[in-house]
Enzyme design. Structure first.
Site, mmCIF file in Angstrom:
data_model
loop_
_atom_site.group_PDB
_atom_site.id
_atom_site.type_symbol
_atom_site.label_atom_id
_atom_site.label_comp_id
_atom_site.label_asym_id
_atom_site.label_seq_id
_atom_site.Cartn_x
_atom_site.Cartn_y
_atom_site.Cartn_z
ATOM 1 N N LYS A 54 64.418 19.457 76.249
ATOM 2 C CA LYS A 54 62.977 19.332 76.492
ATOM 3 C C LYS A 54 62.147 19.357 75.225
ATOM 4 O O LYS A 54 60.989 18.986 75.245
ATOM 5 C CB LYS A 54 62.504 20.366 77.511
ATOM 6 N N ASP A 55 62.738 19.798 74.113
ATOM 7 C CA ASP A 55 62.014 19.784 72.840
ATOM 8 C C ASP A 55 62.204 18.479 72.074
ATOM 9 O O ASP A 55 61.609 18.291 71.010
ATOM 10 C CB ASP A 55 62.476 20.953 71.962
ATOM 11 N N SER A 70 52.381 26.837 77.646
ATOM 12 C CA SER A 70 52.697 25.541 78.240
ATOM 13 C C SER A 70 51.546 25.058 79.119
ATOM 14 O O SER A 70 51.172 25.715 80.091
ATOM 15 C CB SER A 70 53.972 25.676 79.072
ATOM 16 N N ARG A 79 51.673 22.560 81.017
ATOM 17 C CA ARG A 79 52.290 22.196 82.293
ATOM 18 C C ARG A 79 52.314 23.395 83.249
ATOM 19 O O ARG A 79 51.915 23.282 84.412
ATOM 20 C CB ARG A 79 53.726 21.718 82.023
ATOM 21 N N ARG A 80 52.728 24.535 82.746
ATOM 22 C CA ARG A 80 52.762 25.734 83.595
ATOM 23 C C ARG A 80 51.352 26.150 83.967
ATOM 24 O O ARG A 80 51.067 26.464 85.122
ATOM 25 C CB ARG A 80 53.477 26.870 82.844
ATOM 26 N N ARG A 114 53.372 33.175 71.841
ATOM 27 C CA ARG A 114 54.316 32.461 70.967
ATOM 28 C C ARG A 114 55.418 33.412 70.549
ATOM 29 O O ARG A 114 55.410 34.583 70.911
ATOM 30 C CB ARG A 114 53.595 31.931 69.696
ATOM 31 N N GLY A 115 56.344 32.911 69.771
ATOM 32 C CA GLY A 115 57.426 33.747 69.265
ATOM 33 C C GLY A 115 58.681 33.582 70.095
ATOM 34 O O GLY A 115 58.667 32.934 71.141
ATOM 35 N N ARG A 166 58.378 37.842 72.947
ATOM 36 C CA ARG A 166 57.536 37.635 74.135
ATOM 37 C C ARG A 166 57.734 38.749 75.148
ATOM 38 O O ARG A 166 56.776 39.248 75.736
ATOM 39 C CB ARG A 166 57.852 36.285 74.773
ATOM 40 N N CYS A 209 55.488 16.571 74.241
ATOM 41 C CA CYS A 209 56.104 17.778 74.813
ATOM 42 C C CYS A 209 55.044 18.686 75.411
ATOM 43 O O CYS A 209 55.331 19.493 76.280
ATOM 44 C CB CYS A 209 56.865 18.545 73.745
#
Ligand code: DPM
Length: 337
Positions: free
Chosen positions: A97-98, A146, A148-149, A166-167, A172, A259
């Site tokens: 996905k990346d 994200s 998308r989320r 992030r991270g 996280r 992405c």
């Protein structure tokens, strides 16, 4: 010109195969994935030698800027690609996905490995142990970078608040446990691969959030003309996953989504048929276009393109154009920093 003397062998009778160099990011998840690929290759080709070379990508260096703002063209892949083009490495292992849907000239996807659960997972703070995504209280702070989320969850649960995170996975989870967030959303696949599957509180159902294109699968990239590496990689390809991901990637490519766009998918195979569901949602969650296309798995690309056209007819392009501007201008609808 005279032809070469017949019967004379010009290639050396004994050549030593060179060590295959595998490029990887240095994150814990990237290394787990890369060592898995190395082990598989070693098992299937015991006569060959495989070595891992780690490097930092731009995405690993910029940790203090929201993901949506830095643009995404190869954020986590570019340095790995340059190393291959410059012959410093021979292949690179990515979370599929990346990996952008268009690869640089001279590079190809040599294999797509078997997918694990592609769904998103909800991880909650201890005080919400009795909650699910649909019962989190109004104002609950959900950590995700994200879009998308965010867009899909906001569509269903407009009372939730979204904050950037992030991270790496451990960082996280620590931020969540420290109380910075009420819940965070992560790929189930990443948690499982790192042996942290027990942190999955709820697998988010597909009717609430469709996963990212390629989520849960690994993509292995190599030089287009490297027939040696291409034939080694063929042994790692999982055909059903590859067909599903070809449709998903064609869908994303056709919509010209990078992405970091609110585009989600779901695929499954029914015999020879491939079923592809796709969604595009606005950042406020108010508009969401979603449709399903079914066709022959052997024509996966075409199916992805067809679904993209259908969603475009339903207004997906307007939503995406608007998001492009919202991201550039730093809209208040983006996850809070
Ligand atoms: C991409 C996105 C995220 C990653 C965007 C999206 C998540 C960013 C975030 C393209 N790459 O999914 O809509 O929520 O902060 C990433 C993860 C994995 C690969 C982690 C994750 C592991 C799962 C896999 C980051 N890339 O999604 O929680 O291999 O599919």
């Amino acid at each position: 010109m005279s032809s070469p003397v017949s019967g004379l062998q010009t290639t050396p009778s004994h050549t030593i195969d060179p060590t295959i160099r595998i490029g990887s990011r240095q994150s814990q998840l990237a290394l787990v994935q890369t060592y898995w690929v190395q082990a598989q290759l070693q098992k299937l080709h015991p006569e060959r030698a495989f070595e891992v070379c780690t490097m930092k990508t731009q995405g690993d260096k910029i940790l203090d800027v929201a993901l949506a703002k830095i643009g995404d063209k190869g954020l986590f892949t570019k340095e790995l690609e340059v190393a291959m083009i410059q012959q410093q490495t021979d292949l690179a292992v990515h979370s599929l996905k990346d990996l952008p849907t268009r690869l640089p000239e001279g590079l190809v996807l040599g294999a797509i490995t078997e997918r694990v659960d592609p769904a998103d997972a909800l991880v909650v703070h201890a005080k919400h142990q009795d909650k699910q995504v649909d019962t989190l209280p109004a104002g609950a702070v959900v950590g995700t970078s994200s879009l998308r989320r965010l867009a899909q969850l906001r569509h269903h649960f407009p009372h939730l608040t979204f904050k950037d995170i992030r991270g790496n996975l451990n960082t996280r989870l620590q931020k969540l446990d420290a109380g910075e967030y009420d819940a965070i959303i992560l790929a189930a696949a990443g948690l499982q691969r790192l042996g942290m599957g027990d942190r999955i509180h709820q697998v988010i159902p597909a009717d609430i959030s469709l996963h990212a294109v390629g989520q849960g699968a690994l993509g292995i990239e190599c030089r287009a003309g490297d027939s040696d590496v291409l034939s080694l990689l063929k042994s790692l390809e999982h055909q059903p996953t590859a067909q599903r991901c070809q449709a998903e990637r064609a869908f994303l490519r056709e919509l010209e989504g990078g992405c970091q766009v609110p585009i989600g998918v779901n695929t499954h195979l029914e015999g020879e048929q491939l079923v592809l569901t796709g969604v595009v949602a606005s950042l406020d969650g108010k508009r969401l276009v979603k449709d399903i296309a079914t066709g022959l798995a052997s024509e996966a690309e075409r199916l992805g393109v067809e679904l993209a056209h259908r969603l475009r007819q339903q207004g997906a392009q307007e939503i995406l154009d608007e998001i492009f501007v919202e991201v550039r201008q730093g809209s208040p609808l983006l996850p809070k920093e």
